[in-house]
Scaffold this motif. Structure first.
Motif, PDB file in Angstrom:
ATOM      1  N   ILE A  69      10.056   5.936 -41.704  1.00 38.75           N
ATOM      2  CA  ILE A  69       9.775   4.526 -41.443  1.00 38.75           C
ATOM      3  C   ILE A  69       8.350   4.188 -41.862  1.00 38.75           C
ATOM      4  O   ILE A  69       8.097   3.162 -42.506  1.00 38.75           O
ATOM      5  N   LEU A  70       7.410   5.059 -41.519  1.00 37.45           N
ATOM      6  CA  LEU A  70       6.011   4.840 -41.897  1.00 37.45           C
ATOM      7  C   LEU A  70       5.857   4.767 -43.412  1.00 37.45           C
ATOM      8  O   LEU A  70       5.144   3.901 -43.933  1.00 37.45           O
ATOM      9  N   GLU A  71       6.513   5.670 -44.132  1.00 35.54           N
ATOM     10  CA  GLU A  71       6.408   5.666 -45.595  1.00 35.54           C
ATOM     11  C   GLU A  71       6.968   4.378 -46.180  1.00 35.54           C
ATOM     12  O   GLU A  71       6.424   3.834 -47.150  1.00 35.54           O
ATOM     13  N   ALA A  72       8.062   3.882 -45.602  1.00 33.00           N
ATOM     14  CA  ALA A  72       8.616   2.612 -46.078  1.00 33.00           C
ATOM     15  C   ALA A  72       7.613   1.486 -45.883  1.00 33.00           C
ATOM     16  O   ALA A  72       7.454   0.615 -46.750  1.00 33.00           O
ATOM     17  N   MET A  73       6.921   1.512 -44.759  1.00 35.19           N
ATOM     18  CA  MET A  73       5.899   0.496 -44.493  1.00 35.19           C
ATOM     19  C   MET A  73       4.716   0.641 -45.446  1.00 35.19           C
ATOM     20  O   MET A  73       4.244  -0.338 -46.034  1.00 35.19           O
ATOM     21  N   MET A  74       4.226   1.862 -45.604  1.00 36.83           N
ATOM     22  CA  MET A  74       3.033   2.082 -46.417  1.00 36.83           C
ATOM     23  C   MET A  74       3.297   1.877 -47.899  1.00 36.83           C
ATOM     24  O   MET A  74       2.351   1.749 -48.683  1.00 36.83           O
ATOM     25  N   SER A  75       4.561   1.843 -48.295  1.00 41.09           N
ATOM     26  CA  SER A  75       4.903   1.592 -49.694  1.00 41.09           C
ATOM     27  C   SER A  75       4.876   0.108 -50.043  1.00 41.09           C
ATOM     28  O   SER A  75       4.947  -0.249 -51.224  1.00 41.09           O
ATOM     29  N   LEU A  76       4.781  -0.744 -49.027  1.00 40.08           N
ATOM     30  CA  LEU A  76       4.698  -2.179 -49.288  1.00 40.08           C
ATOM     31  C   LEU A  76       3.384  -2.498 -50.002  1.00 40.08           C
ATOM     32  O   LEU A  76       2.340  -1.932 -49.675  1.00 40.08           O
ATOM     33  N   ILE A  88      -1.243  -0.787 -36.296  1.00 39.94           N
ATOM     34  CA  ILE A  88       0.057  -1.352 -35.939  1.00 39.94           C
ATOM     35  C   ILE A  88       1.186  -0.462 -36.457  1.00 39.94           C
ATOM     36  O   ILE A  88       2.157  -0.192 -35.751  1.00 39.94           O
ATOM     37  N   LEU A  89       1.047   0.011 -37.691  1.00 35.53           N
ATOM     38  CA  LEU A  89       2.137   0.737 -38.348  1.00 35.53           C
ATOM     39  C   LEU A  89       2.568   1.977 -37.572  1.00 35.53           C
ATOM     40  O   LEU A  89       3.768   2.264 -37.458  1.00 35.53           O
ATOM     41  N   VAL A  90       1.604   2.730 -37.060  1.00 40.96           N
ATOM     42  CA  VAL A  90       1.934   3.976 -36.362  1.00 40.96           C
ATOM     43  C   VAL A  90       2.820   3.700 -35.151  1.00 40.96           C
ATOM     44  O   VAL A  90       3.893   4.287 -34.989  1.00 40.96           O
ATOM     45  N   GLY A  91       2.380   2.793 -34.297  1.00 43.11           N
ATOM     46  CA  GLY A  91       3.166   2.473 -33.114  1.00 43.11           C
ATOM     47  C   GLY A  91       4.502   1.843 -33.459  1.00 43.11           C
ATOM     48  O   GLY A  91       5.523   2.128 -32.818  1.00 43.11           O
ATOM     49  N   ALA A  92       4.522   0.987 -34.483  1.00 39.86           N
ATOM     50  CA  ALA A  92       5.767   0.329 -34.882  1.00 39.86           C
ATOM     51  C   ALA A  92       6.778   1.339 -35.417  1.00 39.86           C
ATOM     52  O   ALA A  92       7.976   1.256 -35.115  1.00 39.86           O
ATOM     53  N   ALA A  93       6.309   2.295 -36.213  1.00 37.52           N
ATOM     54  CA  ALA A  93       7.204   3.329 -36.733  1.00 37.52           C
ATOM     55  C   ALA A  93       7.758   4.190 -35.602  1.00 37.52           C
ATOM     56  O   ALA A  93       8.943   4.547 -35.586  1.00 37.52           O
ATOM     57  N   LEU A  94       6.907   4.515 -34.642  1.00 38.95           N
ATOM     58  CA  LEU A  94       7.349   5.328 -33.507  1.00 38.95           C
ATOM     59  C   LEU A  94       8.350   4.571 -32.636  1.00 38.95           C
ATOM     60  O   LEU A  94       9.360   5.142 -32.199  1.00 38.95           O
ATOM     61  N   LEU A  95       8.092   3.315 -32.370  1.00 41.17           N
ATOM     62  CA  LEU A  95       9.025   2.523 -31.566  1.00 41.17           C
ATOM     63  C   LEU A  95      10.391   2.427 -32.238  1.00 41.17           C
ATOM     64  O   LEU A  95      11.435   2.571 -31.583  1.00 41.17           O
ATOM     65  N   THR A  96      10.386   2.197 -33.547  1.00 39.13           N
ATOM     66  CA  THR A  96      11.642   2.065 -34.287  1.00 39.13           C
ATOM     67  C   THR A  96      12.422   3.373 -34.269  1.00 39.13           C
ATOM     68  O   THR A  96      13.632   3.394 -34.006  1.00 39.13           O
ATOM     69  N   ALA A  97      11.735   4.474 -34.545  1.00 40.44           N
ATOM     70  CA  ALA A  97      12.400   5.779 -34.542  1.00 40.44           C
ATOM     71  C   ALA A  97      12.875   6.155 -33.143  1.00 40.44           C
ATOM     72  O   ALA A  97      13.971   6.710 -32.973  1.00 40.44           O
ATOM     73  N   TYR A  98      12.061   5.870 -32.155  1.00 42.94           N
ATOM     74  CA  TYR A  98      12.419   6.162 -30.761  1.00 42.94           C
ATOM     75  C   TYR A  98      13.710   5.438 -30.377  1.00 42.94           C
ATOM     76  O   TYR A  98      14.603   6.018 -29.749  1.00 42.94           O
TER      77      TYR A  98
END
Length: 231
Positions: A69-76, A88-98
Motif C-alpha cells: 500500500i505504501l509503495e502504491a502511495m509513494m509511486s504517485l 500521513i502515508l505510514v499511518g494510512a498504509a497501516l490502517l488500510t492493511a490492518y
C-alpha cells in the motif's frame, strides 16, 4: 532528477533558528528552518497538495500488506522523495492493511482521522524535534485502532510504546534523514508490534529501494533497503 526543492530541485538546507519565510507557491508567510540553498521555501500545506489519490488507494486497494500500500502511495507523482506527507502515508498504509488483515476498525472514519493528525507533524521533525514523523504516525495508527486518549490506560501505553519502538529502529540506522527509509522501518516495526500485541498479522513483502538517485544524502550500503540500481 534528485527531488529536493520543489521549485528548482536544489538541495535543502536546515537552519539552526527559525526565520520568517514566504512560500514560493501560495506566498503565505510563516516561520521555518527549512529552505533550499537558493532560498525557496514551500509550506507544508503546499507540499502535501494532491493527497486525495492517497485516500482513493486506502479505500480501494484490497491488501493486507502495508508495504504494498505504501509503495502504491509513494509511486504517485505528487509524493516527493522527502516531505511531511510521509507522516500521513505510514499511518494510512497501516490502517488500510490492518483493516484488510481482519482488524476491527471503521476505515471510512480512520483514514480522515490519520490525515488530520498526520498533517500536524511538520517537515523536519526528525531532526528538530528528535521524533521522526513516520514513527509518530505508527503511534497515531495504534491510537486510532485502540481508541486511545490521554486518559486511557493500556491503549495509551501501546500507542506510546509503538512510537518508541519505531523511533528506536530509525535511530539505530542513523542519519541523514531519508523519508522512504524511515517509512519502511516504521511500518516493519509496526507490523511486528501489532502481531505481538493486537493479534493481527499483516503480511509484508521484502523491501528493495532503488531511489538512491533521488536522494542527495542516501546512505547507500548503510541503508538496510539499498540495492544497486541496475538501470
Amino acid at each position: 532528477m534528485r527531488d529536493e526543492c520543489l521549485i528548482c530541485h536544489a538541495p535543502l538546507e536546515y537552519l539552526e533558528n527559525e526565520e520568517l519565510m514566504e512560500c514560493a507557491i501560495c506566498h503565505r508567510q510563516e516561520y521555518s528552518r527549512t529552505r533550499c540553498v537558493n532560498g525557496h521555501y514551500v509550506c507544508n500545506e503546499c507540499h502535501m497538495q494532491g493527497l486525495d489519490q492517497v485516500v482513493e488507494i486506502c479505500y480501494h486497494l484490497d491488501s493486507g500488506d502495508p508495504l504494498e500500500i505504501l509503495e502504491a502511495m509513494m509511486s504517485l507523482p505528487q509524493i516527493h522523495m522527502h516531505g511531511p506527507e510521509h507522516h500521513i502515508l505510514v499511518g494510512a498504509a497501516l490502517l488500510t492493511a490492518y483493516y484488510h488483515a481482519g482488524g476491527d476498525i471503521d476505515l471510512q472514519t480512520a483514514i480522515p482521522e490519520i490525515f488530520s493528525r498526520g498533517k500536524q507533524v511538520p517537515g523536519g521533525a526528525c531532526g528538530f524535534w528528535g521524533a521522526c514523523g513516520s514513527a509518530i504516525s505508527t503511534g497515531m495508527f495504534i491510537s486510532i485502532v485502540t481508541h486511545a486518549t490521554p486518559l486511557s490506560e493500556r491503549s495509551y501505553q501501546q500507542a506510546n510504546a509503538m512510537t518508541s519502538h519505531a523511533l528506536s529502529a530509525i535511530a539505530k540506522v542513523g542519519g541523514p534523514r531519508c523519508c522512504k527509509r524511515n517509512a519502511y522501518l516504521s511500518i516493519l516495526t509496526a507490523v511486528r508490534y501489532v502481531k505481538e500485541h493486537l493479534g493481527v498479522y499483516m503480511q509484508v513483502h521484502p523491501v528493495t529501494c532503488r531511489r538512491q538517485a533521488q536522494n542527495h544524502q542516501c546512505l547507500l550500503t548503510r541503508c538496510p533497503f539499498y540495492r544497486e540500481d541496475e538501470s
